[in-house]
Design a protein around this motif. Sequence first.
Motif, PDB file in Angstrom:
ATOM      1  N   SER A 400       0.854  -1.273  -0.069  1.00 22.84           N
ATOM      2  CA  SER A 400      -0.298  -0.390   0.255  1.00 22.84           C
ATOM      3  C   SER A 400       0.986   0.935   0.125  1.00 22.84           C
ATOM      4  CB  SER A 400      -0.557  -0.055   1.452  1.00 22.84           C
ATOM      5  OG  SER A 400       0.023   0.349   2.476  1.00 22.84           O
ATOM      6  N   ASN A 401       0.090   2.215   0.242  1.00 23.40           N
ATOM      7  CA  ASN A 401       0.538   3.856  -0.397  1.00 23.40           C
ATOM      8  C   ASN A 401       1.992   3.751  -1.509  1.00 23.40           C
ATOM      9  OD1 ASN A 401       1.047   6.306   1.030  1.00 23.40           O
ATOM     10  ND2 ASN A 401       3.010   5.722   1.572  1.00 23.40           N
ATOM     11  N   ILE A 402       2.115   3.364  -2.664  1.00 25.77           N
ATOM     12  CA  ILE A 402       2.154   2.989  -3.367  1.00 25.77           C
ATOM     13  C   ILE A 402       3.148   4.496  -4.185  1.00 25.77           C
ATOM     14  CG2 ILE A 402       1.818   0.553  -4.171  1.00 25.77           C
ATOM     15  CD1 ILE A 402       0.007   1.123  -7.176  1.00 25.77           C
ATOM     16  N   SER A 403       1.801   5.607  -4.078  1.00 27.23           N
ATOM     17  CA  SER A 403       2.247   6.710  -4.800  1.00 27.23           C
ATOM     18  C   SER A 403       3.717   6.885  -3.823  1.00 27.23           C
ATOM     19  CB  SER A 403       1.251   8.139  -4.046  1.00 27.23           C
ATOM     20  OG  SER A 403       1.284   8.149  -2.372  1.00 27.23           O
ATOM     21  N   GLN A 404       4.469   6.648  -2.935  1.00 33.12           N
ATOM     22  CA  GLN A 404       5.077   7.106  -2.345  1.00 33.12           C
ATOM     23  C   GLN A 404       6.726   6.367  -3.565  1.00 33.12           C
ATOM     24  OE1 GLN A 404       7.072   8.998  -0.418  1.00 33.12           O
ATOM     25  NE2 GLN A 404       5.244   9.439   1.330  1.00 33.12           N
ATOM     26  N   ILE A 405       5.535   5.496  -4.442  1.00 33.36           N
ATOM     27  CA  ILE A 405       7.035   4.664  -5.289  1.00 33.36           C
ATOM     28  C   ILE A 405       7.094   4.773  -6.600  1.00 33.36           C
ATOM     29  CG2 ILE A 405       7.539   2.071  -6.593  1.00 33.36           C
ATOM     30  CD1 ILE A 405       5.728   0.688  -3.804  1.00 33.36           C
ATOM     31  N   ASN A 406       5.944   5.350  -7.050  1.00 29.97           N
ATOM     32  CA  ASN A 406       5.644   6.093  -8.190  1.00 29.97           C
ATOM     33  C   ASN A 406       6.078   7.133  -8.477  1.00 29.97           C
ATOM     34  OD1 ASN A 406       4.376   3.655  -9.141  1.00 29.97           O
ATOM     35  ND2 ASN A 406       1.916   4.650  -8.300  1.00 29.97           N
ATOM     36  N   ARG A 407       6.146   8.152  -7.097  1.00 32.42           N
ATOM     37  CA  ARG A 407       6.913   9.622  -7.039  1.00 32.42           C
ATOM     38  C   ARG A 407       8.639   9.203  -8.019  1.00 32.42           C
ATOM     39  NH1 ARG A 407       9.599  10.331  -2.333  1.00 32.42           N
ATOM     40  NH2 ARG A 407      10.621  12.731  -3.305  1.00 32.42           N
ATOM     41  N   GLY A 408       9.139   8.213  -7.808  1.00 32.19           N
ATOM     42  CA  GLY A 408      10.443   7.802  -7.859  1.00 32.19           C
ATOM     43  C   GLY A 408      10.627   7.199  -9.543  1.00 32.19           C
ATOM     44  N   TYR A 409       9.535   5.998  -9.905  1.00 35.23           N
ATOM     45  CA  TYR A 409       9.208   4.850 -10.827  1.00 35.23           C
ATOM     46  C   TYR A 409       8.332   5.477 -11.189  1.00 35.23           C
ATOM     47  CZ  TYR A 409      13.650   2.634  -7.578  1.00 35.23           C
ATOM     48  OH  TYR A 409      13.690   2.192  -7.084  1.00 35.23           O
ATOM     49  N   GLU A 410       8.782   4.940 -13.283  1.00 40.43           N
ATOM     50  CA  GLU A 410       7.806   5.393 -13.991  1.00 40.43           C
ATOM     51  C   GLU A 410       7.603   3.893 -14.372  1.00 40.43           C
ATOM     52  OE1 GLU A 410       7.218   8.544 -16.646  1.00 40.43           O
ATOM     53  OE2 GLU A 410       9.419   7.261 -17.722  1.00 40.43           O
ATOM     54  N   ASN A 411       6.094   3.270 -14.496  1.00 38.63           N
ATOM     55  CA  ASN A 411       5.658   2.304 -14.496  1.00 38.63           C
ATOM     56  C   ASN A 411       6.392   1.347 -13.952  1.00 38.63           C
ATOM     57  OD1 ASN A 411       3.985   3.900 -16.030  1.00 38.63           O
ATOM     58  ND2 ASN A 411       5.646   4.179 -17.789  1.00 38.63           N
ATOM     59  N   ILE A 412       6.755   1.351 -12.697  1.00 40.04           N
ATOM     60  CA  ILE A 412       8.024  -0.336 -12.206  1.00 40.04           C
ATOM     61  C   ILE A 412       6.961  -0.924 -11.975  1.00 40.04           C
ATOM     62  CG2 ILE A 412       6.759   0.390  -9.693  1.00 40.04           C
ATOM     63  CD1 ILE A 412       9.888  -0.466  -8.993  1.00 40.04           C
ATOM     64  N   ASP A 413       5.473  -1.435 -11.845  1.00 43.34           N
ATOM     65  CA  ASP A 413       4.578  -2.752 -12.094  1.00 43.34           C
ATOM     66  C   ASP A 413       5.221  -3.051 -13.537  1.00 43.34           C
ATOM     67  OD1 ASP A 413       3.053  -0.501 -12.735  1.00 43.34           O
ATOM     68  OD2 ASP A 413       1.358  -1.780 -12.350  1.00 43.34           O
ATOM     69  N   LEU A 414       4.038  -2.035 -14.674  1.00 42.20           N
ATOM     70  CA  LEU A 414       4.495  -2.412 -16.197  1.00 42.20           C
ATOM     71  C   LEU A 414       5.678  -3.384 -16.343  1.00 42.20           C
ATOM     72  CD1 LEU A 414       1.942   0.346 -17.768  1.00 42.20           C
ATOM     73  CD2 LEU A 414       1.457  -1.911 -16.409  1.00 42.20           C
ATOM     74  N   LYS A 415       6.654  -2.703 -16.003  1.00 38.28           N
ATOM     75  CA  LYS A 415       8.270  -3.203 -16.622  1.00 38.28           C
ATOM     76  C   LYS A 415       8.493  -4.363 -15.668  1.00 38.28           C
ATOM     77  CE  LYS A 415      10.323   1.442 -17.288  1.00 38.28           C
ATOM     78  NZ  LYS A 415      11.230   2.779 -17.558  1.00 38.28           N
TER      79      LYS A 415
END
Length: 427
Positions: A400-415
């Motif tokens: 959860s709180n993945i907005s923190q992750i998406n601050r620095g990674y573009e599309n980490i889940d898709l990659k």
Amino acid sequence: MLKVDNKQKQSEKFVIKGNKKLFGEVQLSGAKNAALPMIVAACLGNEFTTLKNVPTSLRDVNILIEILSDLGAVVTVEGTKISCKRGDFPNKKVAPQRASEIRYSLLLLGLTASFSEEIELPLPGGCKIGDRKYDLHILGMEKLGAKIEENERGLFLSSQGLIGNDIEFYLPTTSGTENVMIAAAISKGKTTLLNANTRPEVIQLADLLNEMGVKVTCNNRVVTVEGQDTIPGGVEVSVMPGWDEAVTYAVAAGVTGGEICIPNFNTSFIKEDVRYLNLAGVQVFEWGTSLYVSGKGEKKTFDLFTAPYPGINSDMQPLFATLALAAKGTSTIADLRFTDRFQYVEELKKFNADINSFGNTAIINGGKALKGAEVRATDLRGGAACVLAGLVAEGETLVSNISQINRGYENIDLKLNLLGADITLQG
């Protein structure tokens, strides 16, 4: 180029089905921490300066663009290309409150000071990883002749024109170095900054300023800036690929026992990271214009200390902690900059990991099987560490709180999915 909606819902989570090895090719985005200061510096120019390979889907990048535009700078976005010029920046004396959401809003101080203007800036945000002072930013601005007052609303800067000076930092701050470089670009005389942080992002900022018409040197913890009366701009520069993203995917290959290729990237900016990856049993080598990573070998323990560039950046230690979990035996990680970056340790424990921290050190007893868990991204890299642990854990992991992750990674889940991971977005 993969794209996602930048508006991250607070309720969204990553659902990861683990125990999958990663194989294939992964494309890097532009480096966020290089792009942000370059966007601010581009606004020094009278003519449009164009930046290519900008990670334009990242929240921090979009917030910075919104702030600059609101304050009168002219910024246009077309895909991963951004064009910027001063326009009538600053067209108001108070920065929007949204500037408090990102730490790089501090660079508005240097931009405003260079133009002999004034601005009130709310205190900056960013990852909550302990004592992240801005006193060196204030020191740098005041040494150049600007005045700064701090009150309950934030920082108020006023400048009647800057004069170059010799400035020595008590520690090599990255954004503090960049702030002085931007401020000193339009000033009288020469500024010499000692004990500066001359990491790759700072070097690229120096390259951009030189292209725009400033005279800057940057190496071995010393930066010099020869101030100009005005800066023409009107150039085009490509943002460097994200070396931190490359290390993340290299660790992902390592912990899962997979093999990946990172095209159009080499080890020049990550030599110490590569040394530790090799020590841990992860093979990293260049072939042609690509970087290859093999995590098939047995993982080995290591002892890591963070340090200013060219050492291991504090940002990377949560990722290496996850790698240490894959090695049988005891590894240690000491963070000499941000002791509170160990907040992620409590989250990794939820995976059945044997990891503890005290003071500025984490002790990792690796080799235990990890189990899926419900965890929270405490900050950008701590969240990435949870994703990496979820890739190898048995069962299902919810982050959860993945907005923190998406601050620095573009599309980490898709990659990662393109490499064979199983990550879905919930909520």
